[in-house]
Motif scaffolding. Structure first.
Motif, short mmCIF file in Angstrom:
data_model
loop_
_atom_site.label_atom_id
_atom_site.label_comp_id
_atom_site.label_asym_id
_atom_site.label_seq_id
_atom_site.Cartn_x
_atom_site.Cartn_y
_atom_site.Cartn_z
N ALA A 96 0.83 -1.21 0.00
CA ALA A 96 0.00 0.00 0.00
C ALA A 96 0.86 1.26 0.00
N ALA B 133 2.65 1.75 -3.44
CA ALA B 133 1.74 2.21 -4.49
C ALA B 133 1.46 3.70 -4.35
N GLY B 134 1.26 4.16 -3.14
CA GLY B 134 0.99 5.57 -2.91
C GLY B 134 2.17 6.48 -3.20
N ASN C 261 6.38 1.62 -8.22
CA ASN C 261 5.45 0.77 -8.93
C ASN C 261 6.03 0.09 -10.17
N THR D 58 -1.35 6.05 -9.61
CA THR D 58 -0.54 5.13 -8.82
C THR D 58 -1.41 4.27 -7.91
N ALA D 59 -2.50 4.82 -7.43
CA ALA D 59 -3.43 4.05 -6.61
C ALA D 59 -4.50 3.38 -7.45
N SER E 298 1.51 10.65 -11.75
CA SER E 298 0.44 10.05 -10.95
C SER E 298 -0.97 10.32 -11.46
#
Length: 263
Positions: free
Chosen positions: A28, A31-32, A36, A210-211, A202
């Motif tokens: 988590a 990813a934030g 990635n 990204t999320a 992003s």
């Protein structure tokens, strides 16, 4: 890409439950922070694995050694009160050290780490700290350039343990090579011309990719489309696992917030 299997490859002594707990937090947080790609994940985990002895320790082992005794009274670490050296010893996967850093990164994460330093050793917080520290040093860009030695310098201040960091880097790199990678993320420019590969930035049409990308891959795991996402995106999945995203017409002065995806 960060899961319990990968962490147990790094350290086979981790139990499945412990590896899964650590992996959830790291996945988590990574990813934030835009960690990635295989290159970024490899460099990130290699550095953390060295600092934490293969994710065994989220808190610095205390002797105290002569080096640890010198934490006390160090103005550069913000250790200005008696006992600060031990109180703000290294914690988390990145081994955050010193009152100043606990205050700085606690404020960044919205946590009172200065008042509750033990919180930094909790796996989910340790992961968020590591990602925040990584971002603060601009290490995604260095990972993209393959500058692992410079990453080490920015984290360590020198090159202590470089051989071990490099050993972890090689191990993780080989492990990720064996994992099938998802296809590209392709973005359709305004006007509907040919899709272009996502450059890792992003946002697209006010969406934090990204999320969002991992969510879309889970929501739409098989080829097909177009599907609508939240009134702002059209989504396709190609046969080769490419994820194609196109903007839906929206009023630029009144962007529609994302809602759960609908097929």
């Amino acid at each position: 890409m960060i899961n319990s299997t990968l962490l147990r490859t790094i350290n086979p002594r981790l139990s499945e439950a412990r590896a899964a707990e650590i992996a959830r937090g790291l996945s988590a947080a990574a990813a934030g922070a835009g960690i990635n790609t295989p290159a970024r994940i490899t460099a990130f985990l290699a550095q953390l694995a060295h600092e934490s002895c293969g994710f065994r320790y989220a808190e610095e082992l205390w002797g105290p050694t002569s080096a640890q005794r010198r934490y006390e009274g160090r103005a550069d670490l913000g250790n200005t009160q008696p006992g600060d050296g031990y109180r703000y010893r290294g914690r988390g996967w990145i081994q955050l050290t010193g009152r100043h850093n606990y205050r700085k990164f606690g404020q960044l994460l919205g946590l009172d780490l200065e008042g509750n330093p033990d919180l930094a050793a909790r796996p989910d917080v340790a992961a968020r700290l590591a990602a925040a520290y990584w971002t603060s040093r601009g290490l995604n860009s260095l990972s993209d350039q393959g500058k692992f030695r410079e990453i080490t310098r920015r984290i360590n201040g020198g090159y202590n343990g470089y051989a071990d960091r490099l050993r972890y880097h090689t191990l993780i790199h080989e492990a990720l090579k064996a994992v099938p990678q998802p296809g590209r993320v392709l973005l359709v420019p305004m006007g509907g011309s040919d899709p272009v590969p996502w450059d890792g930035r992003s946002r697209y049409n006010s969406q934090d990719l990204t999320a969002l990308v991992p969510q879309l891959r889970q929501a739409y795991p098989v080829p097909g489309g177009p599907w609508e996402y939240g009134g702002v995106l059209r989504v396709w999945v190609r046969q080769n696992d490419d994820l194609v995203l196109e903007r839906l017409p929206v009023d630029p002065t009144n962007d529609i917030p994302a809602t759960p995806p609908k097929k």
